[in-house]
Scaffold this active site. Structure first.
Site, mmCIF file in Angstrom:
data_model
loop_
_atom_site.group_PDB
_atom_site.id
_atom_site.type_symbol
_atom_site.label_atom_id
_atom_site.label_comp_id
_atom_site.label_asym_id
_atom_site.label_seq_id
_atom_site.Cartn_x
_atom_site.Cartn_y
_atom_site.Cartn_z
ATOM 1 N N LYS A 77 0.708 -1.299 0.079
ATOM 2 C CA LYS A 77 -0.024 0.123 0.020
ATOM 3 C C LYS A 77 0.696 1.205 -0.098
ATOM 4 O O LYS A 77 0.454 2.200 -0.993
ATOM 5 C CB LYS A 77 -0.894 0.078 1.352
ATOM 6 C CG LYS A 77 -1.546 1.181 1.565
ATOM 7 C CD LYS A 77 -2.680 1.290 2.716
ATOM 8 C CE LYS A 77 -1.749 1.627 4.155
ATOM 9 N NZ LYS A 77 -1.568 3.095 4.106
ATOM 10 N N ASN A 78 1.851 1.327 0.830
ATOM 11 C CA ASN A 78 2.506 2.363 1.223
ATOM 12 C C ASN A 78 3.777 2.698 -0.210
ATOM 13 O O ASN A 78 4.136 3.793 -0.223
ATOM 14 C CB ASN A 78 3.521 2.424 2.200
ATOM 15 C CG ASN A 78 2.611 2.572 3.420
ATOM 16 O OD1 ASN A 78 1.196 3.055 3.146
ATOM 17 N ND2 ASN A 78 3.061 2.474 4.919
ATOM 18 N N ARG A 94 -5.833 10.073 4.151
ATOM 19 C CA ARG A 94 -5.095 11.054 4.806
ATOM 20 C C ARG A 94 -3.761 11.298 4.136
ATOM 21 O O ARG A 94 -3.206 12.348 4.113
ATOM 22 C CB ARG A 94 -4.797 10.719 6.169
ATOM 23 C CG ARG A 94 -6.096 10.709 6.974
ATOM 24 C CD ARG A 94 -6.023 10.737 8.253
ATOM 25 N NE ARG A 94 -7.148 10.363 9.160
ATOM 26 C CZ ARG A 94 -8.157 11.120 9.405
ATOM 27 N NH1 ARG A 94 -7.810 12.504 9.186
ATOM 28 N NH2 ARG A 94 -9.061 10.847 10.086
ATOM 29 N N CYS A 105 -5.115 13.008 12.869
ATOM 30 C CA CYS A 105 -5.828 11.704 12.396
ATOM 31 C C CYS A 105 -5.742 10.725 13.462
ATOM 32 O O CYS A 105 -5.288 10.963 14.697
ATOM 33 C CB CYS A 105 -4.876 11.102 11.192
ATOM 34 S SG CYS A 105 -3.428 10.487 11.617
ATOM 35 N N ARG A 139 -0.780 14.965 12.709
ATOM 36 C CA ARG A 139 0.138 14.551 11.669
ATOM 37 C C ARG A 139 0.763 15.836 10.911
ATOM 38 O O ARG A 139 -0.036 16.131 9.921
ATOM 39 C CB ARG A 139 -0.572 13.618 10.837
ATOM 40 C CG ARG A 139 0.300 12.460 10.348
ATOM 41 C CD ARG A 139 -0.431 11.201 10.040
ATOM 42 N NE ARG A 139 0.275 10.157 9.249
ATOM 43 C CZ ARG A 139 -0.239 9.182 9.050
ATOM 44 N NH1 ARG A 139 -1.279 8.643 9.253
ATOM 45 N NH2 ARG A 139 0.681 8.252 8.307
ATOM 46 N N PRO A 140 1.619 16.497 11.443
ATOM 47 C CA PRO A 140 1.859 17.582 10.717
ATOM 48 C C PRO A 140 2.465 17.682 9.458
ATOM 49 O O PRO A 140 3.097 16.577 9.096
ATOM 50 C CB PRO A 140 2.592 18.395 11.562
ATOM 51 C CG PRO A 140 3.400 17.343 12.577
ATOM 52 C CD PRO A 140 2.443 16.202 12.583
ATOM 53 N N ILE A 141 2.474 18.850 8.459
ATOM 54 C CA ILE A 141 3.340 18.671 7.250
ATOM 55 C C ILE A 141 4.263 19.551 7.157
ATOM 56 O O ILE A 141 4.524 20.170 6.031
ATOM 57 C CB ILE A 141 2.308 18.529 6.037
ATOM 58 C CG1 ILE A 141 1.400 19.625 6.227
ATOM 59 C CG2 ILE A 141 1.532 17.389 5.950
ATOM 60 C CD1 ILE A 141 0.526 20.164 4.948
ATOM 61 N N ASP A 142 4.506 20.333 8.335
ATOM 62 C CA ASP A 142 5.618 21.303 8.268
ATOM 63 C C ASP A 142 6.820 21.045 7.589
ATOM 64 O O ASP A 142 7.515 21.827 7.037
ATOM 65 C CB ASP A 142 5.967 21.730 9.811
ATOM 66 C CG ASP A 142 6.509 20.448 10.485
ATOM 67 O OD1 ASP A 142 5.909 19.479 10.539
ATOM 68 O OD2 ASP A 142 7.716 20.855 11.195
ATOM 69 N N ASP A 191 4.276 0.686 11.967
ATOM 70 C CA ASP A 191 2.908 0.061 11.556
ATOM 71 C C ASP A 191 2.916 -1.391 11.936
ATOM 72 O O ASP A 191 1.761 -1.756 11.824
ATOM 73 C CB ASP A 191 3.155 0.028 10.087
ATOM 74 C CG ASP A 191 2.660 1.458 9.557
ATOM 75 O OD1 ASP A 191 2.393 2.339 10.272
ATOM 76 O OD2 ASP A 191 2.812 1.814 7.973
ATOM 77 N N ARG A 204 -8.762 -0.249 4.428
ATOM 78 C CA ARG A 204 -7.701 0.747 3.862
ATOM 79 C C ARG A 204 -6.452 0.027 3.395
ATOM 80 O O ARG A 204 -5.498 0.576 2.889
ATOM 81 C CB ARG A 204 -7.594 1.729 4.745
ATOM 82 C CG ARG A 204 -8.556 2.726 4.918
ATOM 83 C CD ARG A 204 -8.104 3.858 5.985
ATOM 84 N NE ARG A 204 -6.811 4.410 5.686
ATOM 85 C CZ ARG A 204 -6.112 4.563 6.477
ATOM 86 N NH1 ARG A 204 -6.247 4.233 7.609
ATOM 87 N NH2 ARG A 204 -4.530 5.078 6.072
#
Ligand code: UD1
Length: 417
Positions: free
Chosen positions: A22-23, A92, A116, A121-124, A306, A398
């Site tokens: 998946k990833n 997400r 989430c 879950r930052p995206i900085d 995970d 998912r």
């Protein structure tokens, strides 16, 4: 509301074929919007997250269809640069489209992914890297707007943490940028190497994938290609855990032992016998599993976050005390309350979980809190006495293709209602 009903206590046997990762599939599907020609993505797992990515690609203007195991991104061209909130919310990881969209169209407008189930879950790190590449980023009312004048510029980017998503987004932004981009402290996950493999086949010039420094020399354009996704290492851990917890012996087909180097010794410590040859891993559980002393989640090649919940489910029925330390995501112990409902003895202190193995779990009604937390409940249910009903199965869908069919074929008593 779909549920999984599992009658526990039956040792698993036989063999199971692993799905594509998946990833890997998610960033590779996002990467296809950079390509001018047709792309055929083989072993693309049938998962709701992949369906959401296909919907986003369609919305952006490319034709997408599935032919058996392949997803084909065909005619049409990218005609939009926004992703509506409804599509962003479905998955997400849709933030992974950001780098590719900016590179392709010079713009991107997407809603903020927000918190989430794993905690904030930052995206900085993504945003800061885009800025270093010449992107103007503004955030208004939950929308992130990105614009670049002319082409993105290559940059030297040092990540304070080897974020998987940020590394992927930078690679996607950099492949067609002007000049060279160097990422230091890059994530080293096999899924990053797979993404790079796909991009190189399309004509990108990238070296260092799988290492801490990745160098990307921008090229003018990318073609389409055929690419087969690598096997899913987290699905592999899930079936290894299911076999171990049920006291069985079974084979995983299509496994890459190298990707499981941090995981195999854990099962060996529990007393499992593991033999691998020619893409097959056979795991045989002992009569009584032993505890694992210490598991600390780390970026690859360390023990994967995970796999934490899934292996914890096995530890609940091991003889002795196992200690887990979750270092990647702050909110990743939500499965613990559900495991406790089944009789598990787990204490949490901040990022540490102490699991005292019990002789047996007992089936009851539990709720999947998130994708891997849901998988952990399946593993626990297979080991438990009696019947377990797992709700919120959409989380599990998912990440797992046909999970009930695969487990049934291994002898599990599982059905979806
Ligand atoms: C990816 C995986 C996910 C896995 C995770 C860690 C996909 C689709 N998802 O998620 O299954 O659990 O890697 O192996 O591949 N962080 C920041 N700022 C940022 C980005 C990340 O602080 O800009 C932090 C996160 O909050 C988290 C840590 O870095 O604490 C790891 O996140 P990251 O490696 O980015 O995970 P994802 O790419 O989201």
């Amino acid at each position: 509301m779909k549920k999984l009903i599992i009658d526990g206590g039956f040792p698993l046997g036989g063999s199971v074929k692993l799905q594509g990762a998946k990833n890997s599939a998610l960033p590779i599907l996002a990467a296809t919007i950079l390509c001018d020609g047709e792309c055929c993505i083989d072993s693309c797992p049938r998962l709701s997250d992949c369906d959401a990515s296909m919907d986003i690609i369609r919305y952006l203007g490319r034709g997408v269809r599935r032919e058996d195991n392949c997803v084909i991104i065909g005619d049409g061209s990218i005609s939009r640069y926004d992703i509506p909130e409804s599509l962003m919310r479905e998955m997400r990881s849709s933030i992974i489209f950001l780098g590719a969209l900016i590179a392709k169209t010079g713009h991107a407008s997407v809603s903020f992914p927000g918190g989430c189930e794993l905690g904030p879950r930052p995206i900085d790190l993504h945003i800061s890297a885009f800025r270093q590449m010449g992107v103007t980023v503004s955030e208004n009312h939950g929308l992130i707007d990105c614009t670049v004048r002319g082409k993105l510029k290559g940059a030297t980017i040092s990540l304070p943490f080897p974020s998987v998503g940020a590394t992927e987004n930078i690679i996607l932004a950099a492949v067609t940028a002007k000049g060279t981009t160097v990422i230091s402290n890059a994530a080293r996950e096999p899924e990053i190497t797979d993404l790079v493999c796909f991009l190189v086949n399309c004509g990108a010039r990238i070296c260092g994938a799988g290492e801490s420094t990745i160098t990307i020399e921008g090229v003018e354009r990318l073609d389409g290609t055929y690419h087969r996704i690598i096997p899913d290492r987290i699905e592999a851990v899930t079936y290894m855990s299911a076999v171990a917890a049920s006291g069985g012996s079974a084979e995983l087909r299509g496994a890459v032992p190298e990707h499981l180097r941090a995981v195999v010794p854990i099962f060996e410590e529990m007393g499992c016998n593991i033999v691998s040859h020619d893409g097959i891993i056979r795991l045989t559980a002992p009569k009584r599993l032993g505890a694992v002393k210490y598991i600390r989640t780390m970026p690859y090649p360390g023990f994967p976050t995970d796999a934490q919940a899934i292996v914890m489910a096995v530890a609940t029925v091991c003889g002795g005390t196992s200690i887990f330390v979750e270092t990647i995501f702050s909110g990743r112990y939500r499965h613990v309350d559900e495991l406790r409902r089944m009789g598990a003895n787990i204490k949490i202190e901040d990022r540490v979980a102490i699991v005292e193995g019990v002789n047996s779990l007992s089936g009851t009604s539990v709720d999947s809190t998130d994708l891997r937390g849901g998988a952990a409940l399946i593993v626990a249910a297979l080991a438990a006495e009696g019947r377990t009903e797992i709700s919120s199965v959409h989380h599990i869908d998912r990440g797992y293709e046909n999970i009930e069919n695969k487990l049934s074929s291994m002898g599990a008593k599982i059905k979806r209602v």
